[in-house]
Enzyme design. Structure first.
Site, PDB file in Angstrom:
ATOM      1  N   CYS A  85       0.704   4.413  -1.031  1.00 29.83           N
ATOM      2  CA  CYS A  85       2.137   4.534  -1.323  1.00 29.83           C
ATOM      3  C   CYS A  85       2.616   3.183  -1.844  1.00 29.83           C
ATOM      4  CB  CYS A  85       2.927   5.016  -0.108  1.00 29.83           C
ATOM      5  SG  CYS A  85       2.927   3.880   1.302  1.00 29.83           S
ATOM      6  N   ASN A 123       2.984   0.668   1.906  1.00 29.80           N
ATOM      7  CA  ASN A 123       1.930   0.842   2.922  1.00 29.80           C
ATOM      8  C   ASN A 123       2.465   0.625   4.340  1.00 29.80           C
ATOM      9  OD1 ASN A 123      -1.340  -0.583   3.779  1.00 29.80           O
ATOM     10  ND2 ASN A 123      -0.691   1.525   3.844  1.00 29.80           N
ATOM     11  N   CYS A 133       5.263   3.112   5.430  1.00 35.65           N
ATOM     12  CA  CYS A 133       5.886   4.390   5.840  1.00 35.65           C
ATOM     13  C   CYS A 133       4.961   5.590   5.626  1.00 35.65           C
ATOM     14  CB  CYS A 133       7.194   4.618   5.086  1.00 35.65           C
ATOM     15  SG  CYS A 133       8.458   3.391   5.440  1.00 35.65           S
ATOM     16  N   ARG A 134       4.742   5.968   4.361  1.00 38.89           N
ATOM     17  CA  ARG A 134       4.027   7.222   4.087  1.00 38.89           C
ATOM     18  C   ARG A 134       2.511   7.114   4.244  1.00 38.89           C
ATOM     19  NH1 ARG A 134       6.685   7.782  -1.696  1.00 38.89           N
ATOM     20  NH2 ARG A 134       6.526   5.526  -1.403  1.00 38.89           N
ATOM     21  N   SER A 135       1.884   6.134   3.576  1.00 41.87           N
ATOM     22  CA  SER A 135       0.414   6.126   3.586  1.00 41.87           C
ATOM     23  C   SER A 135      -0.205   5.813   4.953  1.00 41.87           C
ATOM     24  CB  SER A 135      -0.158   5.221   2.483  1.00 41.87           C
ATOM     25  OG  SER A 135       0.257   3.884   2.630  1.00 41.87           O
ATOM     26  N   ASP A 145      10.013   8.933  -0.720  1.00 34.58           N
ATOM     27  CA  ASP A 145      10.042   7.653  -0.015  1.00 34.58           C
ATOM     28  C   ASP A 145      11.130   7.702   1.059  1.00 34.58           C
ATOM     29  OD1 ASP A 145      10.376   5.076   0.797  1.00 34.58           O
ATOM     30  OD2 ASP A 145      10.428   4.211  -1.219  1.00 34.58           O
TER      31      ASP A 145
END
Ligand code: 4NP
Length: 152
Positions: free
Chosen positions: A7, A10, A12-14, A123
């Site tokens: 993401c 690195n 939040c999402r990934s 995001d």
């Protein structure tokens, strides 16, 4: 199977995708390595965002010890599958690809469920906790679809 989640930050999402995928490989008894990285360098060395840690914990996963790092060209050697959270991440990684072989490793993570539709994991950084719940759900669904395909 070696899988890298990517993401922007690195944090939040990934990292969440990494934790979810690692758990699914274990559940489906698939041999593999899972990592994550960001296309931006603002958060290198940091743990995941507390909201990602919380949502993971709520679903029985501990991602608190993961550490943010930047995507590197070397990742094309280290991973078989490179999964981008959104189109911007995808484009960034493809620009770094040195060959068709590198490029073929890169996919939008939601292509597993909606091939060719360009579905992005939004995001959640500037939003509230509800955004993290949506992200968790999307990642759980896409990771499940990917491991089922791997198991075939
Ligand atoms: P991520 O979210 O890409 O899912 O880790 C973000 C984290 C930090 C920032 C943007 C997105 N930031 O601008 O610092």
């Amino acid at each position: 199977m070696r899988i890298l989640m990517v993401c922007l930050g690195n944090i939040c999402r990934s990292p969440l995708a990494e934790g979810i995928m690692r758990d699914k490989l274990r559940k489906y008894d698939i041999e593999g390595v899972v990592g994550s990285a960001g296309t931006a360098s603002y958060h290198i060395g940091e743990p995941p965002d507390p909201r990602s840690i919380d949502i993971a914990r709520k679903h029985g996963l501990d991602i608190s010890t993961q550490v943010a790092r930047a995507f590197s060209v070397n990742d094309f050697e280290q991973f078989d599958l490179i999964l981008a959270m959104d189109q911007e991440n995808y484009d960034y990684i493809l620009r770094k690809a040195r060959s068709d072989h590198d490029g073929q490793k890169v996919h939008l993570i939601h292509d597993s469920l909606y091939p060719g539709e360009g579905v992005e994991v939004p995001d959640p950084y500037y939003g509230g906790q509800d955004g993290f719940e949506i992200v968790y759900k999307m990642l759980d669904e896409s990771c499940e679809a990917i491991v089922r395909k791997l198991k075939l």
